[in-house]
Design an enzyme around this catalytic site. Structure first.
Site, PDB file in Angstrom:
ATOM      1  N   HIS A 141       0.797  -1.107  -0.190  1.00  0.00           N
ATOM      2  CA  HIS A 141      -0.039  -0.016   0.123  1.00  0.00           C
ATOM      3  C   HIS A 141       0.686   1.325   0.079  1.00  0.00           C
ATOM      4  O   HIS A 141       0.309   2.371  -0.164  1.00  0.00           O
ATOM      5  CB  HIS A 141      -1.113  -0.070   1.142  1.00  0.00           C
ATOM      6  CG  HIS A 141      -1.967  -0.850   1.280  1.00  0.00           C
ATOM      7  ND1 HIS A 141      -2.974  -1.075   0.306  1.00  0.00           N
ATOM      8  CD2 HIS A 141      -2.331  -1.636   2.012  1.00  0.00           C
ATOM      9  CE1 HIS A 141      -3.631  -1.996   0.180  1.00  0.00           C
ATOM     10  NE2 HIS A 141      -3.635  -2.538   1.499  1.00  0.00           N
ATOM     11  N   ASP A 178      -3.506 -10.242  -2.243  1.00  0.00           N
ATOM     12  CA  ASP A 178      -3.947  -9.856  -1.051  1.00  0.00           C
ATOM     13  C   ASP A 178      -5.390  -9.454  -1.311  1.00  0.00           C
ATOM     14  O   ASP A 178      -5.622  -8.857  -2.256  1.00  0.00           O
ATOM     15  CB  ASP A 178      -2.924  -8.581  -0.565  1.00  0.00           C
ATOM     16  CG  ASP A 178      -3.430  -8.030   0.922  1.00  0.00           C
ATOM     17  OD1 ASP A 178      -2.508  -8.218   1.591  1.00  0.00           O
ATOM     18  OD2 ASP A 178      -4.060  -7.387   1.041  1.00  0.00           O
ATOM     19  N   HIS A 180      -6.738  -6.843  -0.370  1.00  0.00           N
ATOM     20  CA  HIS A 180      -6.876  -5.410  -0.555  1.00  0.00           C
ATOM     21  C   HIS A 180      -5.972  -4.908  -1.792  1.00  0.00           C
ATOM     22  O   HIS A 180      -5.071  -5.614  -2.205  1.00  0.00           O
ATOM     23  CB  HIS A 180      -6.246  -4.700   0.725  1.00  0.00           C
ATOM     24  CG  HIS A 180      -6.942  -5.103   1.736  1.00  0.00           C
ATOM     25  ND1 HIS A 180      -6.331  -5.512   3.086  1.00  0.00           N
ATOM     26  CD2 HIS A 180      -8.245  -4.912   2.452  1.00  0.00           C
ATOM     27  CE1 HIS A 180      -7.020  -5.893   3.885  1.00  0.00           C
ATOM     28  NE2 HIS A 180      -8.189  -5.396   3.652  1.00  0.00           N
ATOM     29  N   ASP A 266      -5.320 -12.328   3.533  1.00  0.00           N
ATOM     30  CA  ASP A 266      -6.523 -11.809   4.114  1.00  0.00           C
ATOM     31  C   ASP A 266      -7.783 -12.021   3.214  1.00  0.00           C
ATOM     32  O   ASP A 266      -8.853 -11.597   3.832  1.00  0.00           O
ATOM     33  CB  ASP A 266      -6.454 -10.308   4.605  1.00  0.00           C
ATOM     34  CG  ASP A 266      -5.289  -9.565   3.464  1.00  0.00           C
ATOM     35  OD1 ASP A 266      -5.267 -10.080   2.211  1.00  0.00           O
ATOM     36  OD2 ASP A 266      -4.888  -8.499   3.887  1.00  0.00           O
TER      37      ASP A 266
END
Length: 367
Positions: A141, A178, A180, A266
């Site tokens: 990120h 991931d 996200h 996740d």
């Protein structure tokens, strides 16, 4: 086959702050142990699990030096690094959005980036067949000048730029599974045609304003970024279908010299920050998919860099499955939820809807 496993105890020492879940609580309720959901326990327990099962004895366990300032400057501007170091030396704080750190946070983050850098170099030099970097804090990120989502330095981007500078490879593909969106890695390479970035993520989870399918790159990078936003509840078969029909064909067409996976867990079925119903078997089968692809297009050169995953009970088993497949080991750690999570998968109606979602993206890419 030799699988390198790069880790360092000091990466477990990174700490968050006064958080419960994703938000600061200001003394109103008890924070999570260790601060943020991004705690050391998911990764420490993975390391413990491979020791207990004996899988660690079949891996090439290595450490790494911290990434140098020159390494960091290829991705992050000097003013950002200086502010980060100054705040770290003063006892810690927060530079961006949900990225708190304590004393020594700068050095721990440079060590995390150093693990990614060293593992990629080992793969490209042929020292190992493939490798796994247990990097912490995570990195996907982090924008060049703005950290967010628990990420303080962009580990994969730093590793790629170091490898390029050393003349180890000219073309790289990053597949981010991931839950996200890999917005930081996307931002670093958005204007470039020498790095393909593919992000397979839950639609509008985090960040909520990035990760759209229409975002394909800019300038020279047009067509070299692919976002695959999937609906909550996608599940095991949905992930495998999205890999087969969208992610893997794009990577095959690009023909990189090495395939790097931003390997978050996740999307796991009981993760507190995702709603995707993936299982340990999902991650094992996706690993088989990318190993087969890497074998076809880049002599098996494959690197996994650990990103998110916040279930202390499940991440270790998902990651163990990935390492089993990568190393070809017969040692297993049976999924403790193996009888439960398959029963929670989507029904036929949802599968038909998801087939339409994937089909619409597939049609657009094939036009």
């Amino acid at each position: 086959m030799t699988t390198g496993f790069f880790w360092d105890e000091r990466c477990f020492w990174h700490g968050g702050g006064n958080y419960a879940g994703m938000l600061p609580v200001g003394g109103l309720v008890q924070p999570l142990d260790g601060g943020l959901p991004e705690s050391p326990e998911t990764k420490r327990r993975l390391k413990n699990l491979i020791e207990v099962t004996g899988l660690a004895r079949e891996l090439d366990l290595r450490g790494a030096d911290m990434a140098t300032r020159d390494d960091l400057l290829r991705v992050h501007p000097a003013h950002y690094l200086d502010e980060f170091k100054s705040l770290s030396d003063a006892g810690g704080g927060e530079l961006g959005r949900r990225t708190p750190f304590g004393p020594g946070g700068y050095e721990i983050a440079t060590l995390s980036a150093g693990l990614a850098k060293a593992s990629l170099a080992a793969v490209l030099k042929g020292e190992v067949t493939n490798a796994y970097a247990l990097s912490r804090p995570p990195g996907h990120h982090c924008l060049p000048d703005y950290p967010n989502g628990f990420c303080l330095l962009n580990n994969i981007s730093i590793a790629i730029e170091a490898a390029r500078d050393a003349g180890l490879a000219p073309r790289f593909a990053v597949l981010d599974w991931d839950v996200h969106h890999g917005n930081g890695t996307e931002a670093v390479f958005y204007d470039r045609d020498d790095v393909l970035t593919v992000s397979l993520h839950q639609d509008r989870n985090y960040p909520m304003d990035t990760g759209g399918f229409a975002d394909r790159g800019r300038g020279a990078g047009t067509g070299y970024n692919l976002n695959i936003p999937l609906p909550p509840g996608t599940g095991h078969q949905g992930y495998l279908a999205a890999m087969d029909r969208l992610a893997l064909p794009a990577i095959r067409a690009f023909a990189p010299d090495v395939l790097i996976i931003a390997c978050g867990y996740d999307a796991g079925a009981n993760d507190p920050l995702g709603r995707m119903l993936a299982t340990a078997d999902t991650f094992g089968q996706m690993t088989k998919q990318v190993m087969d692809l890497a074998g076809d297009i880049c002599d098996g050169r494959l690197l996994m860099v650990h990103e998110g995953g916040y279930s202390e009970t499940y991440v270790p088993f998902c990651a163990h499955r990935v390492l089993e497949v990568m190393s070809g080991s017969q040692i297993s750690a049976p999924d403790p939820f193996g009888d439960v999570f398959p029963l929670r998968q989507p029904d036929a109606g949802f599968d038909a809807y998801l087939d339409g979602v994937i089909g619409a993206m597939e049609k657009t890419l094939n036009q």
